[in-house]
Design an enzyme around this catalytic site. Structure first.
Site, PDB file in Angstrom:
ATOM      1  N   ASP A 418       0.837  -1.181   0.000  1.00 30.39           N
ATOM      2  CA  ASP A 418       0.000   0.000   0.000  1.00 30.39           C
ATOM      3  C   ASP A 418       0.882   1.245   0.000  1.00 30.39           C
ATOM      4  O   ASP A 418       2.064   1.171   0.329  1.00 30.39           O
ATOM      5  CB  ASP A 418      -0.901  -0.023   1.229  1.00 30.39           C
ATOM      6  CG  ASP A 418      -2.203   0.710   0.971  1.00 30.39           C
ATOM      7  OD1 ASP A 418      -2.360   1.265  -0.121  1.00 30.39           O
ATOM      8  OD2 ASP A 418      -3.055   0.708   1.859  1.00 30.39           O
ATOM      9  N   ASP A 615      -2.930  -4.466   6.847  1.00 31.06           N
ATOM     10  CA  ASP A 615      -3.026  -4.250   8.292  1.00 31.06           C
ATOM     11  C   ASP A 615      -4.440  -4.236   8.836  1.00 31.06           C
ATOM     12  O   ASP A 615      -4.634  -4.115  10.035  1.00 31.06           O
ATOM     13  CB  ASP A 615      -2.333  -2.945   8.684  1.00 31.06           C
ATOM     14  CG  ASP A 615      -3.092  -1.706   8.207  1.00 31.06           C
ATOM     15  OD1 ASP A 615      -3.983  -1.852   7.338  1.00 31.06           O
ATOM     16  OD2 ASP A 615      -2.802  -0.603   8.697  1.00 31.06           O
ATOM     17  N   ASP A 619      -8.247  -6.659   5.027  1.00 31.68           N
ATOM     18  CA  ASP A 619      -7.109  -7.250   4.327  1.00 31.68           C
ATOM     19  C   ASP A 619      -7.031  -8.756   4.539  1.00 31.68           C
ATOM     20  O   ASP A 619      -6.256  -9.436   3.867  1.00 31.68           O
ATOM     21  CB  ASP A 619      -5.788  -6.633   4.827  1.00 31.68           C
ATOM     22  CG  ASP A 619      -5.682  -5.169   4.487  1.00 31.68           C
ATOM     23  OD1 ASP A 619      -5.966  -4.826   3.333  1.00 31.68           O
ATOM     24  OD2 ASP A 619      -5.348  -4.374   5.375  1.00 31.68           O
TER      25      ASP A 619
END
Length: 728
Positions: A418, A615, A619
């Protein structure tokens, strides 16, 4: 991992960073089924054998700290430990009372009836200690993929039944003769194999914890509101769509639904990762598992526990883990070939020596081959390296939870990361405040700050920092609520204001300057608009900065022939700028949270092995789906439990440390496999008598000595593992 993981962005054609939908709030109970779909060709089905409803809560069939012993047979960590110690106690007298490969040892004890004691204890040990391997072998054979469990079963089965035959011959048929037994080898093999698996189980954690963590987010019961207005407690599995439940202060919301009456502030952090309590009023959507605040609310159920948000996530994680478990490890592959080799060589030895010297000798040669094939060293080769590797990893801020992740590194093609908080600092600074109305720029900033007063979102933090720097007195807005997938809304001095993205403006046909947006976005900014009465009042642009070592991280990945890919929900222009700063890496922008797993599957469908770094609870499916899932240590428990590796220090640069350690570990695994299997490759043909014409036949005693030496070598070799520094 803030922007994509938290669902902060929307797009305009250029998706802007969203203030409020942090961690998948846009996936509400009304559209979970479509948004959580695995794709048109991958329909999900609830595995009722693994997710059961008990007393209203979803309890997982698999126990904590369990391990797949092969073919899907799960062994609980506590049971396994107890089985090892009991087996060890049974083994001690067997070692003292029976010979070693026909050799009488100095410490051997014999007395009248000692053979009976050995036979009885060995029988108990065979069926009790060997049970996990029998079940594992059954699963492997049912899947037509014999591996370690089948090889162990072959070895201990041959040892036991031939030894039982020897006992009968020596005791009843021909007491004056002597047929050598293998009770000593049977006992040591079972104990060593149990020890090896225990070491490995103790070194890593259990994949099923993620499912249990998610299931535990829901309460056991709900307060069902009856037609007469009274309430009664019912199990969660009794709730139906359309029922109304009462959620009292401090209680967990029992299911996905819509607030029917009452107001409160709901903490959705356990589910969404967003720490700020979200105001709820009639018509507001709530997610099962979130925690109610000080007010009582009545919620109309829109999805039952088995169909709601958490159930959808659980099913995706479960399906991903199931697919992952199909991959064979290196030890399994080696064991498979050794199994076939031992079987073929043993049968040939039986046939040839029976023709040359009779059935009794032919049978002895075959059993000797099968016993020598017992993978003593092979059973410890991998677990010892894994234990050493996880220990080194822990000392360097890496929690390696699943051995398979280590082996996957050698095939790794892509690393998805990300943008915000991973490649960038995640600390946003206000670069531009422009009023498009009669209010001043400072008044515009004040309105933004009032709306964001109670938010922990990185964009909100940047706005509040700017307001503090300008000396602005912040007064929290009232009735602040999330606009799922967009931003937030609240009341200031009785007037309603919204913080929204460019996409929201486009979708609702509100006028704004496209040129202004393009100019600000091209500078790498995330852009937010203030709206009231369907009129754009102004814009704030905020920029993030690269982490100091992000460029080094990208360079290191490329040196390792791994392609880095940046994932972000931010607008394409901002993403493009960061990607350029990082060396023109590949990127995917304007992503909603549910897009992540789709991207993982897209790359995997082309034959690529991928790593995902995340995180949040949203996810979890992606972390489970990826060949290697890496969780940031500061992330949610569910993300961590879904991952194969956890970066304890929350430093993404530790990715390189993990890859370096994994490669070194793989080298040691290969070395140990050669030491463990190499012995078998040489010893089995010799035991079968391939060099008999030259007068060389490997005796069981010599074979046992070589086997012991091989076991010691793999143990010492495992201890020499250390982590280099690829990133330097």
């Amino acid at each position: 991992m803030k922007d994509m993981n938290n669902g902060k962005h929307d797009s305009m054609n250029n998706m802007n960073m969203n203030h409020d939908d942090h961690k998948m709030k846009n996936m509400n109970s009304q559209n979970n089924k479509s948004q959580m779909n695995m794709g048109s060709n991958h329909k999900m089905k609830m595995d009722h054998g693994s997710i059961k409803m008990k007393h209203g809560s979803m309890n997982m069939n698999m126990s904590g700290g369990s391990m797949d012993m092969g073919g899907g047979h799960m062994m609980n960590m506590g049971n396994f430990k107890r089985r090892f110690w009991i087996s060890l106690i049974l083994t001690i007298p067997i070692l003292l009372l029976s010979p070693f490969m026909g050799m009488k040892l100095p410490f051997q004890i014999t007395f009248s009836g000692s053979d009976w004691v050995v036979m009885i204890l060995s029988t108990i040990l065979f069926f009790y200690g060997g049970e996990p391997f029998f079940k594992g072998a059954k699963g492997e054979l049912e899947n037509r993929a014999p591996a370690m469990m089948t090889l162990i079963t072959l070895g201990i089965g041959a040892s036991y039944f031939y030894s039982l035959y020897a006992f009968i011959m020596n005791t009843f048929v021909n007491p004056s003769g002597h047929v050598m037994n293998f009770f000593w080898e049977l006992a040591t093999l079972i104990v060593i194999m149990l020890l090896g698996h225990w070491i490995e189980m103790d070194a890593v954690m259990n994949a099923g914890d993620a499912l249990k963590k998610m299931a535990a987010l829901l309460p056991n019961t709900a307060h069902l509101v009856e037609p007469n207005g009274k309430t009664k407690d019912v199990n969660l599995d009794q709730l139906q769509v359309g029922n109304v439940v009462l959620v009292q202060p401090g209680e967990k919301v029992p299911s996905d639904g819509v607030v029917d009456s009452g107001t409160s502030a709901v903490n959705e952090s356990l589910v969404t990762g967003e720490s700020r309590a979200v105001a709820k009023k009639p018509g507001s959507k709530v997610i099962g598992g979130s925690v109610n605040g000080d007010g009582s609310i009545k919620v109309k159920v829109t999805a039952t526990a088995k169909d709601g948000y958490l159930a959808q996530v659980i099913k995706m994680v479960q399906a991903s883990q199931k697919e992952k478990s199909k991959a064979q490890t290196m030890a399994d592959k080696v064991s498979r070939w050794l199994f076939y080799g031992a079987l073929i060589i043993g049968i040939l030895a039986l046939i040839i020596w029976t023709i040359l010297s009779g059935l009794s000798y032919g049978l002895q040669r075959m059993i000797t081959v099968l016993v020598i094939a017992c993978p003593h060293a092979l059973g410890l080769a991998i677990p010892l390296v894994v234990a050493r590797s996880t220990s080194i990893g822990a000392q360097n801020g890496l929690l390696i939870r699943h051995r398979q992740a280590i082996e996957e590194v050698k095939r790794l093609d892509y690393v998805f990361m990300d943008k915000t908080g991973t490649l960038t600092e995640g600390v946003f600074q206000v670069n531009d405040v422009t009023s498009d109305s009669d209010m001043s720029d400072n008044e515009l900033l004040t309105k933004f700050a009032d709306l964001e007063a109670n938010s922990s979102h990185p964009l909100a933090t940047g706005i509040l920092a700017k307001a503090k720097k300008e000396g602005i007195n912040v007064t929290p807005a009232k009735n602040v609520q999330a606009i799922q997938g967009v931003g937030l809304t609240g009341q200031i001095d009785g007037q309603e204001y919204k913080i929204v993205t460019a996409k929201y403006l486009s979708d609702n046909h509100l006028d704004y300057s496209q040129k202004q947006f393009d100019d600000l976005a091209s500078q790498g900014n995330s852009i937010s608009y203030l709206v009231s009465n369907d009129k754009v009042l102004g814009v704030i642009a905020q920029g993030d900065v690269l982490r100091p070592k992000s460029i080094d991280l990208i360079k290191a990945l490329r040196r390792m022939n791994i392609t880095p890919v940046m994932l972000t929900g931010d607008n394409d222009l901002a993403a493009k700028r960061v990607a350029h700063q990082l060396g023109d890496i590949d990127y995917r922008a304007e992503l909603l949270p549910q897009n992540k797993e789709e991207i993982i599957k897209e790359y995997q469908s082309k034959g690529n092995d991928v790593m995902m770094v995340g995180d949040g609870i949203n996810d979890a499916p992606s972390l489970s789906r990826a060949n290697i899932g890496v969780a940031i240590g500061a992330g949610t428990d569910v993300a961590i439990e879904s991952a194969d590796v956890v970066l304890v220090r929350s430093d993404p640069e530790d990715i390189i440390d993990f890859l370096d350690l994994a490669r070194a570990t793989n080298r040691k695994m290969v070395e140990n496999l050669w030491w463990g299997a190499g012995y078998n490759i040489i010893a089995m043909p010799l035991a079968a008598g391939i060099l008999a014409p030259l007068g060389i036949i490997l005796s069981p005693a010599v074979g046992a000595l070589i086997m012991s030496a091989s076991t010691i070598i793999v143990a010492v070799n495992a201890l020499t593992l250390h982590m280099g520094k690829i990133k330097e």
